[in-house]
Design a protein around this motif. Structure first.
Motif, mmCIF file in Angstrom:
data_model
loop_
_atom_site.group_PDB
_atom_site.id
_atom_site.type_symbol
_atom_site.label_atom_id
_atom_site.label_comp_id
_atom_site.label_asym_id
_atom_site.label_seq_id
_atom_site.Cartn_x
_atom_site.Cartn_y
_atom_site.Cartn_z
ATOM 1 N N ILE A 102 0.614 -0.914 0.089
ATOM 2 C CA ILE A 102 0.004 -0.103 -0.145
ATOM 3 C C ILE A 102 0.549 1.363 -0.298
ATOM 4 C CG2 ILE A 102 0.030 0.340 2.489
ATOM 5 C CD1 ILE A 102 -2.996 0.317 0.224
ATOM 6 N N LYS A 103 2.019 0.957 0.462
ATOM 7 C CA LYS A 103 2.936 2.315 0.654
ATOM 8 C C LYS A 103 3.436 2.274 -0.629
ATOM 9 C CE LYS A 103 7.244 4.086 2.791
ATOM 10 N NZ LYS A 103 7.835 3.711 2.391
ATOM 11 N N GLY A 104 3.732 1.361 -1.489
ATOM 12 C CA GLY A 104 4.008 1.095 -2.790
ATOM 13 C C GLY A 104 3.554 2.057 -3.947
ATOM 14 N N LEU A 105 2.381 1.345 -3.497
ATOM 15 C CA LEU A 105 1.262 2.629 -4.272
ATOM 16 C C LEU A 105 1.340 3.601 -3.959
ATOM 17 C CD1 LEU A 105 -1.663 0.340 -4.225
ATOM 18 C CD2 LEU A 105 -0.297 0.504 -6.264
ATOM 19 N N MET A 106 1.830 4.433 -3.390
ATOM 20 C CA MET A 106 0.929 6.426 -2.630
ATOM 21 C C MET A 106 2.419 5.915 -3.296
ATOM 22 S SD MET A 106 0.238 8.233 -1.849
ATOM 23 C CE MET A 106 0.930 9.946 -2.447
ATOM 24 N N GLU A 107 3.838 5.691 -3.233
ATOM 25 C CA GLU A 107 5.104 6.404 -4.477
ATOM 26 C C GLU A 107 5.493 6.189 -5.856
ATOM 27 O OE1 GLU A 107 8.129 4.475 -0.420
ATOM 28 O OE2 GLU A 107 7.525 3.574 -1.713
ATOM 29 N N LEU A 108 4.595 4.969 -5.802
ATOM 30 C CA LEU A 108 4.193 4.894 -7.215
ATOM 31 C C LEU A 108 3.308 6.345 -7.947
ATOM 32 C CD1 LEU A 108 4.928 2.896 -9.903
ATOM 33 C CD2 LEU A 108 1.999 2.153 -9.490
ATOM 34 N N ILE A 109 2.711 6.408 -7.516
ATOM 35 C CA ILE A 109 1.455 7.813 -7.861
ATOM 36 C C ILE A 109 2.360 9.495 -7.724
ATOM 37 C CG2 ILE A 109 -0.119 9.419 -7.142
ATOM 38 C CD1 ILE A 109 -1.685 6.456 -6.049
ATOM 39 N N ASP B 276 1.221 8.216 8.433
ATOM 40 C CA ASP B 276 0.269 10.013 7.523
ATOM 41 C C ASP B 276 1.250 9.546 6.598
ATOM 42 O OD1 ASP B 276 -2.030 9.865 9.276
ATOM 43 O OD2 ASP B 276 -0.276 11.519 11.298
ATOM 44 N N ILE B 277 0.531 10.660 5.561
ATOM 45 C CA ILE B 277 1.057 10.490 4.071
ATOM 46 C C ILE B 277 0.986 12.560 4.119
ATOM 47 C CG2 ILE B 277 0.493 10.492 1.408
ATOM 48 C CD1 ILE B 277 -0.884 8.466 2.166
ATOM 49 N N LEU B 278 3.037 12.776 3.944
ATOM 50 C CA LEU B 278 3.159 14.014 4.005
ATOM 51 C C LEU B 278 3.205 14.616 2.458
ATOM 52 C CD1 LEU B 278 3.410 13.031 7.593
ATOM 53 C CD2 LEU B 278 3.945 15.711 7.587
ATOM 54 N N VAL B 279 3.307 15.588 1.790
ATOM 55 C CA VAL B 279 3.812 16.354 0.909
ATOM 56 C C VAL B 279 4.251 17.816 1.495
ATOM 57 C CG1 VAL B 279 3.367 17.228 -1.180
ATOM 58 C CG2 VAL B 279 2.939 15.122 -0.726
ATOM 59 N N GLU B 280 5.594 17.642 0.717
ATOM 60 C CA GLU B 280 6.358 19.313 2.222
ATOM 61 C C GLU B 280 6.157 19.525 3.521
ATOM 62 O OE1 GLU B 280 8.596 20.706 -0.256
ATOM 63 O OE2 GLU B 280 8.330 19.820 -2.196
ATOM 64 N N GLY B 281 5.735 17.889 4.065
ATOM 65 C CA GLY B 281 5.672 18.710 5.795
ATOM 66 C C GLY B 281 4.203 18.892 5.689
ATOM 67 N N ARG B 282 3.184 18.772 5.114
ATOM 68 C CA ARG B 282 1.394 19.417 4.793
ATOM 69 C C ARG B 282 1.436 17.388 5.221
ATOM 70 N NH1 ARG B 282 -2.726 22.692 0.986
ATOM 71 N NH2 ARG B 282 -3.937 22.272 2.230
ATOM 72 N N ILE B 283 0.104 16.921 6.670
ATOM 73 C CA ILE B 283 -0.552 15.858 5.758
ATOM 74 C C ILE B 283 -1.317 15.456 4.595
ATOM 75 C CG2 ILE B 283 -1.780 13.839 7.223
ATOM 76 C CD1 ILE B 283 -0.202 14.903 9.809
ATOM 77 N N VAL B 284 -1.520 15.083 4.130
ATOM 78 C CA VAL B 284 -2.382 14.766 3.169
ATOM 79 C C VAL B 284 -3.302 13.323 2.622
ATOM 80 C CG1 VAL B 284 -1.582 16.062 1.773
ATOM 81 C CG2 VAL B 284 -0.546 13.348 1.141
ATOM 82 N N GLY B 285 -2.855 12.733 3.700
ATOM 83 C CA GLY B 285 -3.537 11.551 3.620
ATOM 84 C C GLY B 285 -3.294 10.422 5.334
ATOM 85 N N TYR B 286 -3.268 9.075 4.385
ATOM 86 C CA TYR B 286 -2.266 8.339 5.618
ATOM 87 C C TYR B 286 -2.854 6.765 5.019
ATOM 88 C CZ TYR B 286 -7.794 6.710 6.033
ATOM 89 O OH TYR B 286 -9.147 6.630 6.076
ATOM 90 N N LEU B 287 -2.791 5.505 5.189
ATOM 91 C CA LEU B 287 -2.199 4.248 4.256
ATOM 92 C C LEU B 287 -1.641 3.265 6.007
ATOM 93 C CD1 LEU B 287 1.009 3.375 4.463
ATOM 94 C CD2 LEU B 287 0.919 5.091 2.297
ATOM 95 N N GLY B 288 -1.709 2.692 5.947
ATOM 96 C CA GLY B 288 -1.562 1.381 6.812
ATOM 97 C C GLY B 288 -2.356 0.499 6.867
ATOM 98 N N PRO C 10 -7.482 5.585 14.352
ATOM 99 C CA PRO C 10 -7.948 4.494 15.156
ATOM 100 C C PRO C 10 -8.381 3.480 14.652
ATOM 101 C CG PRO C 10 -9.308 6.647 15.280
ATOM 102 C CD PRO C 10 -8.170 6.845 14.520
ATOM 103 N N TYR C 11 -9.016 3.501 12.936
ATOM 104 C CA TYR C 11 -8.984 2.192 12.634
ATOM 105 C C TYR C 11 -7.419 2.026 11.730
ATOM 106 C CZ TYR C 11 -9.971 6.766 9.370
ATOM 107 O OH TYR C 11 -9.866 7.804 8.546
ATOM 108 N N LEU C 12 -6.474 2.109 12.827
ATOM 109 C CA LEU C 12 -5.079 1.606 11.778
ATOM 110 C C LEU C 12 -4.111 0.416 12.712
ATOM 111 C CD1 LEU C 12 -4.117 4.440 8.909
ATOM 112 C CD2 LEU C 12 -5.628 2.465 8.318
ATOM 113 N N HIS C 13 -3.983 -0.212 12.459
ATOM 114 C CA HIS C 13 -2.810 -1.510 12.947
ATOM 115 C C HIS C 13 -1.724 -0.043 13.523
ATOM 116 C CE1 HIS C 13 -0.664 -3.704 15.274
ATOM 117 N NE2 HIS C 13 -1.000 -4.484 14.731
ATOM 118 N N PRO C 14 -1.762 -0.282 14.903
ATOM 119 C CA PRO C 14 -0.972 1.016 15.857
ATOM 120 C C PRO C 14 0.570 1.069 15.069
ATOM 121 C CG PRO C 14 -1.770 -0.645 16.886
ATOM 122 C CD PRO C 14 -2.686 -0.505 16.075
#
Length: 800
Positions: free
Chosen positions: A621-628, A654-666, A645-649
């Motif tokens: 799932i992380k690789g898909l984000m990097e691919l995009i 969190d996904i950041l672009v230039e230090g700004r949180i734009v999403g999450y994955l996990g 809370p709905y992701l495994h701790p």
């Protein structure tokens, strides 16, 4: 709307086949869904003449009848009816016939005596609600004559599928106007002849309208000394063709004129109206009325009533009440014709769950200027068929008459809009064919629209009239004079390319509802103060499952994974591009950012001898984000530990672009996976596409291939566990010279030989100079300087 062809021919001369008429009406925008043959339901039923009547040899209550059926010979039929005599003409259903009510007729033995068919009652033929015996024809039809012909049921019916704006075609005259315009004919309106006698109407009835906003017009007439009896066969036949059950001459006349003029009417028993006084008013909250269907209705102040000074008489525009209904004992009639507020009638009909032919017409809007003509038509028929006496004049409460609309426009605008080259005379002819008054004023036309055409309000509506009468199929295909080459917007290009990338990596697109239940936050394990709990609630949701607008795509994705899992489809990869709805303080409407969600579950590939059995994991799932990010040249992509809370701790970022949180994955949290009944590990990604697209570097930059070789060195460092690899890589690039071309992490280790609270991270560094080949001495010096700076920054030391 059901249109009797026999009735229609009385109103307009039709010189084409019924099938052709249906086709031409449909092409003109009045869709004909079906052509019904009224004779079809009487197939196999013929006229028979009674030759003999004898008692059944065994059953005293049965009679054996010998019938002359013309070309079908002589038939023997057993019956229990007692109203037959020799010579009667009766309807006979031959063996193999199916009656209008669906009953199949076959030869049968009654107490050892054969019956070759069945003689029919009026109820069995569908022309009476109740019957006491066999139907006997008054005319001496030849035996074998089809019953459809004997009953005059050889009509054909057009079943129209009308759009809501064409309420004028809910009456036969409205349809006749359309047919006349299409065929180039004239409409033959019914001739209304009224003979008034005796005292003025005001001496017998008075009307007061307390709520003119709900009843802009109310008119009435009085007919005295009427005789209640069945209506004539021709009227009953036309009402049945229209789908209305005949009752008696007075009620049938009101229904007949409603179907003819598109004007609902109601007949009251005048002697049951206290003081002959009609009061049109709003109902009182909780007021009750028993309607004609014998149901007691509880009313509300939004409902409009027709009352007398002591009691309610009728739910205005919807249904009459039992307190004033016309019965066999009725002698004097008050006949109502009115125009009621369409919105009021629609709300009342819906609130009381009473959709009637009358309410349908008032809801869609009738002609307020056609009230008196319909009233007089019904009065004339009542005088003719009820043998009553009409009092002098009529009552008409109409404080604010409706004026016909006038639309002024430049004549050639019609051609500009339609792409035609019609002459002004042709345009005028088309508009006048549908009863519009057209006057010319230089280059302009002024069109006065009849009040029954409520759908005409602007010049565009007149252009549509010209187009449908000229023929949509005759309008040539043309292009606008100035045609710009269209292309996708930047956002559309971004989404198109994103879909192509995901499809190419085996991820299928899904679409889920933008609404979900109120319990979704609990299923996702959201905290009480989580901003995703702040949702837009629907005032009148279709169901509990669609009560609020979504603030995340996670629920829809997890439901889709669960849906597939329950059907043993556990190896799936999905994505969705859709909007979420985030309420914002101080705004009436929520923000609607566009998000991307990706869900992975199960194996990466289908089972096969040449396929791996690997399962999706966090790095997929992380690789898909990097691919995009790589595909769109988005720089500054980093990841940080997430506490969603709905992701495994242990497997959430969190996904950041230039230090700004734009999403999450996990990985989906096991507790949440259980809430959604997921049996396999699932991985989720959600990112704000609009923010992500801002970083899209659309310009592709090229650089020449290097002329000198690279030097690669590995660097294994022991660092505190709270130092992330991303920070180390960023620091190496920042601290190093331009000779460092690339840095990659290739190993992370914890365990023996590594101090507690630390971990070992091994990096591969690539050095290259643009103008020379680097030697070992230069590289060693750079490596030593770098290590010193990392030691100062993080306390990093060489492993071992």
């Amino acid at each position: 709307m059901r249109v009797s062809i026999e009735w229609l021919r009385e109103l307009v001369d039709i010189d084409c086949s019924v099938a052709e008429l249906a086709e031409r009406l449909t092409m003109a925008g009045i869709a004909v869904e079906e052509i019904e043959d009224q004779a079809a339901k009487y197939q196999g039923i013929v006229v028979a003449r009674v030759l003999e009547l004898a008692k059944h040899p065994i059953a005293d209550n049965l009679t054996v009848a010998k019938l002359d059926v013309g070309p079908h010979g002589v038939k023997q039929v057993i019956t229990a009816a007692k109203n037959l005599t020799v010579g009667d003409r009766v309807p006979l259903a031959l063996p193999g016939t199916t009656l209008p009510d669906g009953k199949a007729i076959q030869e049968a033995m009654f107490k050892d005596v054969l019956s070759e068919g069945m003689m029919c009652s009026g109820k069995e033929l569908g022309i009476e609600s109740e019957s006491s015996g066999i139907w006997v024809f008054e005319e001496d039809y030849d035996p074998g004559t089809p019953v459809a012909k004997a009953l005059g049921e050889e009509d054909q019916v057009l079943v129209l599928e009308l759009t809501p704006n064409r309420s004028d075609c809910l009456g036969m005259i409205g349809v006749a106007r359309e047919v006349a315009a299409i065929l180039g004919k004239k409409v033959n309106l019914p001739e209304i002849r009224i003979k008034e006698n005796g005292q003025p109407t005001a001496a017998f009835a008075r009307v007061s309208v307390n709520d003119p906003d709900l009843c802009p017009r109310y008119a009435g007439r009085v007919s005295r000394n009427v005789k209640i009896k069945p209506s004539p066969a021709w009227m009953q036949r036309r009402l049945r063709a229209a789908g209305i059950r005949p009752i008696n001459n007075i009620v049938d006349i009101t229904n007949y004129v409603m179907m003819e003029y598109n004007q609902p009417l109601h007949a009251f028993d005048l002697d049951r109206i206290s003081g002959g006084e009609i009061v049109v008013r709003r109902a009182k909250d909780g007021e009750k009325l028993v309607t004609l269907d014998d149901v007691e209705r509880t009313l509300h102040s939004d409902n409009l009533l027709i009352t007398d000074p002591t009691k309610p008489l009728c739910v205005a525009g919807v249904m009459g009440g039992s307190t004033s209904e016309v019965t066999d004992r009725t002698v004097n009639i008050f006949l109502e014709a009115a125009y009621f507020n369409p919105i009021s009638i629609r709300k009342t009909a819906k609130a009381l769950d009473m959709r009637t032919e009358s309410s349908l017409r008032f809801e869609r809007g009738i002609d307020p200027n056609g009230v008196i003509e319909a009233l007089n038509r019904a009065a004339a028929l009542m005088q003719e068929l009820g043998e009553g006496e009409l009092t002098q004049g009529y009552i008409d409460v109409h404080p604010d008459p409706v004026r016909e609309k006038t639309i002024r426009f430049r004549a050639n605008r019609i051609n500009e809009w339609l792409g035609t080259s019609l002459s002004v005379e042709a345009i005028r002819t088309y508009l006048e064919s549908v009863s519009m008054t057209v006057t010319e004023d230089g280059d302009y036309l002024e069109v006065t629209v009849p009040s029954y055409r409520r759908d005409i309000g602007h010049m565009a509506d007149l252009a549509e009239e010209v187009a449908r009468l000229y023929g949509y199929d005759r309008i040539p295909v043309t292009f606008p004079a100035s045609l710009a080459v269209g292309e996708r917007t930047t956002g559309q290009k971004f989404r198109h390319e994103l879909r192509r990338i995901l499809h190419g990596n085996g991820v299928s697109e899904i679409i889920t509802y933008s609404l979900y239940p109120k319990n979704v936050p609990e299923r996702l394990g959201l905290g009480t103060d989580d901003p995703l709990r702040n949702t837009v609630e629907l005032m009148v949701p279709l169901s509990e499952e669609q009560a609020v607008m979504r603030t995340t795509l996670a629920h829809g994705m997890l439901e889709t994974l669960a849906f597939n899992s329950r059907r043993r489809q556990n190896d799936v990869a999905f994505f969705e591009i859709a909007r979420v709805y985030l309420p914002k303080e101080g705004q009436i409407l929520p923000d609607e950012p566009l998000h991307l969600a990706i869900g992975l579950m199960g194996r990466k590939a289908e089972l096969g001898w040449n396929q791996s059995k690997d399962y999706y994991d966090f790095y997929d799932i992380k690789g898909l984000m990097e691919l995009i990010a790589d595909a769109f040249n988005i720089t500054g992509l980093t990841f940080a530990v997430s506490s969603r809370p709905y992701l495994h701790p242990g497997q959430a970022a969190d996904i950041l672009v230039e230090g700004r949180i734009v999403g999450y994955l996990g990985q989906v949290h096991p507790r949440v996976a259980k809430n959604y009944e997921l049996t396999e590990k699932a991985y989720l990604l959600e990112v704000d596409l609009e923010v992500l697209a801002e970083g899209w570097q659309r310009d592709i930059l090229f650089k020449p291939l290097p002329k000198f070789p690279a030097v690669e060195r590995d660097l294994a460092l022991v660092l505190p566990v709270d130092v992330s690899p991303e920070h180390v890589i960023a620091q190496i690039h920042a601290l190093g010279s331009e000779l460092i071309e690339n840095v990659e992490l290739f190993d992370v280790y914890t365990g023996g030989q590594v101090p507690e609270g630390c971990r070992s991270m091994a990096f591969s560094l690539t050095y290259r100079a643009k103008d020379r080949t680097l030697n070992d001495t230069e590289v060693q010096k750079l490596q030593a300087e770098l290590l010193e700076k990392l030691n100062q920054r993080y306390g990093a030391v060489i492993r071992g």
